[in-house]
Design a protein around this motif. Structure first.
Motif, mmCIF file in Angstrom:
data_model
loop_
_atom_site.group_PDB
_atom_site.id
_atom_site.type_symbol
_atom_site.label_atom_id
_atom_site.label_comp_id
_atom_site.label_asym_id
_atom_site.label_seq_id
_atom_site.Cartn_x
_atom_site.Cartn_y
_atom_site.Cartn_z
ATOM 1 N N VAL A 47 0.834 -1.201 0.000
ATOM 2 C CA VAL A 47 0.000 0.000 0.000
ATOM 3 C C VAL A 47 0.871 1.254 0.000
ATOM 4 O O VAL A 47 0.587 2.218 -0.720
ATOM 5 C CB VAL A 47 -0.987 -0.011 1.191
ATOM 6 C CG1 VAL A 47 -1.685 1.325 1.326
ATOM 7 C CG2 VAL A 47 -2.010 -1.119 1.033
ATOM 8 N N MET A 48 1.941 1.251 0.786
ATOM 9 C CA MET A 48 2.829 2.405 0.835
ATOM 10 C C MET A 48 3.472 2.654 -0.530
ATOM 11 O O MET A 48 3.578 3.803 -0.974
ATOM 12 C CB MET A 48 3.928 2.209 1.878
ATOM 13 C CG MET A 48 4.873 3.380 1.948
ATOM 14 S SD MET A 48 6.441 3.021 2.730
ATOM 15 C CE MET A 48 7.039 1.653 1.799
ATOM 16 N N THR A 49 3.887 1.609 -1.205
ATOM 17 C CA THR A 49 4.514 1.750 -2.509
ATOM 18 C C THR A 49 3.539 2.341 -3.524
ATOM 19 O O THR A 49 3.883 3.245 -4.285
ATOM 20 C CB THR A 49 5.046 0.402 -3.009
ATOM 21 O OG1 THR A 49 5.942 -0.127 -2.027
ATOM 22 C CG2 THR A 49 5.760 0.533 -4.327
ATOM 23 N N PHE A 50 2.311 1.831 -3.535
ATOM 24 C CA PHE A 50 1.301 2.370 -4.446
ATOM 25 C C PHE A 50 0.953 3.816 -4.097
ATOM 26 O O PHE A 50 0.774 4.647 -4.976
ATOM 27 C CB PHE A 50 0.032 1.518 -4.433
ATOM 28 C CG PHE A 50 0.214 0.165 -5.061
ATOM 29 C CD1 PHE A 50 0.802 0.030 -6.304
ATOM 30 C CD2 PHE A 50 -0.212 -0.967 -4.406
ATOM 31 C CE1 PHE A 50 0.966 -1.218 -6.881
ATOM 32 C CE2 PHE A 50 -0.046 -2.215 -4.974
ATOM 33 C CZ PHE A 50 0.543 -2.341 -6.217
ATOM 34 N N ALA A 51 0.855 4.123 -2.822
ATOM 35 C CA ALA A 51 0.513 5.481 -2.396
ATOM 36 C C ALA A 51 1.634 6.459 -2.726
ATOM 37 O O ALA A 51 1.381 7.580 -3.176
ATOM 38 C CB ALA A 51 0.214 5.510 -0.904
ATOM 39 N N ALA A 52 2.867 6.044 -2.534
ATOM 40 C CA ALA A 52 3.996 6.940 -2.795
ATOM 41 C C ALA A 52 4.191 7.175 -4.287
ATOM 42 O O ALA A 52 4.653 8.235 -4.694
ATOM 43 C CB ALA A 52 5.276 6.359 -2.194
ATOM 44 N N GLY A 53 3.821 6.222 -5.096
ATOM 45 C CA GLY A 53 4.013 6.336 -6.538
ATOM 46 C C GLY A 53 2.897 7.039 -7.270
ATOM 47 O O GLY A 53 2.969 7.216 -8.480
ATOM 48 N N THR A 54 1.865 7.453 -6.568
ATOM 49 C CA THR A 54 0.720 8.065 -7.224
ATOM 50 C C THR A 54 0.365 9.372 -6.535
ATOM 51 O O THR A 54 -0.193 9.380 -5.457
ATOM 52 C CB THR A 54 -0.499 7.122 -7.171
ATOM 53 O OG1 THR A 54 -0.126 5.870 -7.695
ATOM 54 C CG2 THR A 54 -1.642 7.677 -7.966
ATOM 55 N N CYS A 55 0.694 10.460 -7.177
ATOM 56 C CA CYS A 55 0.296 11.767 -6.657
ATOM 57 C C CYS A 55 -0.474 12.502 -7.757
ATOM 58 O O CYS A 55 0.109 12.972 -8.717
ATOM 59 C CB CYS A 55 1.497 12.592 -6.238
ATOM 60 S SG CYS A 55 0.980 14.214 -5.642
ATOM 61 N N LEU A 56 -1.772 12.526 -7.601
ATOM 62 C CA LEU A 56 -2.620 13.160 -8.600
ATOM 63 C C LEU A 56 -3.233 14.458 -8.087
ATOM 64 O O LEU A 56 -3.914 15.153 -8.820
ATOM 65 C CB LEU A 56 -3.739 12.184 -8.988
ATOM 66 C CG LEU A 56 -3.261 10.805 -9.434
ATOM 67 C CD1 LEU A 56 -4.423 9.835 -9.517
ATOM 68 C CD2 LEU A 56 -2.536 10.896 -10.749
ATOM 69 N N THR A 57 -3.002 14.780 -6.835
ATOM 70 C CA THR A 57 -3.650 15.917 -6.204
ATOM 71 C C THR A 57 -2.836 17.199 -6.316
ATOM 72 O O THR A 57 -3.359 18.272 -6.108
ATOM 73 C CB THR A 57 -3.894 15.598 -4.716
ATOM 74 O OG1 THR A 57 -4.491 14.308 -4.633
ATOM 75 C CG2 THR A 57 -4.828 16.578 -4.072
ATOM 76 N N SER A 58 -1.575 17.088 -6.648
ATOM 77 C CA SER A 58 -0.702 18.254 -6.678
ATOM 78 C C SER A 58 0.210 18.200 -7.899
ATOM 79 O O SER A 58 0.723 17.135 -8.236
ATOM 80 C CB SER A 58 0.148 18.276 -5.401
ATOM 81 O OG SER A 58 1.232 19.134 -5.542
#
Length: 107
Positions: A47-58
């Motif tokens: 989950v951390m890897t997927f979360a860190a690799g996806t930034c669509l908000t900024s």
């Protein structure tokens, strides 16, 4: 935490900062059960890897976001408005898929 950090810094740096905390988080959620801790660490790492690799908000979270911002006429608010919805959907999907994979296939 990874989702918030990756908005302002490189995803590799986010993983390096958050990664060592996973054992503590897994240990606090599973008390003395070693098998539960091992499964929790694996799930949290995915989950951390997927979360860190996806930034669509900024636009700051990923280089190509900054590249298209000026030419496309996008504002910071556009990324927050449209990317926020996709980011929440991505969060829900990642947690569900990782939970299923860890339970079914013991990844």
């Amino acid at each position: 935490d990874a989702l918030l950090l990756t908005m302002f810094m490189n995803n590799s740096a986010t993983v390096a900062i958050i990664g060592p905390m996973l054992a503590t988080i897994a240990g606090s959620s599973c008390a003395a059960d070693i098998t539960c801790q091992q499964k929790s660490i694996k799930a949290l790492a995915h989950v951390m890897t997927f979360a860190a690799g996806t930034c669509l908000t900024s636009p700051l979270g990923y280089q190509t976001n900054l590249m298209v911002m000026k030419d496309g006429g996008y504002t910071f608010a556009d990324f927050a408005k449209y990317g926020g919805l996709v980011q929440v959907f991505h969060l829900i999907c990642c947690v569900l898929v990782v939970s299923l994979l860890v339970d079914m296939f013991d990844l």
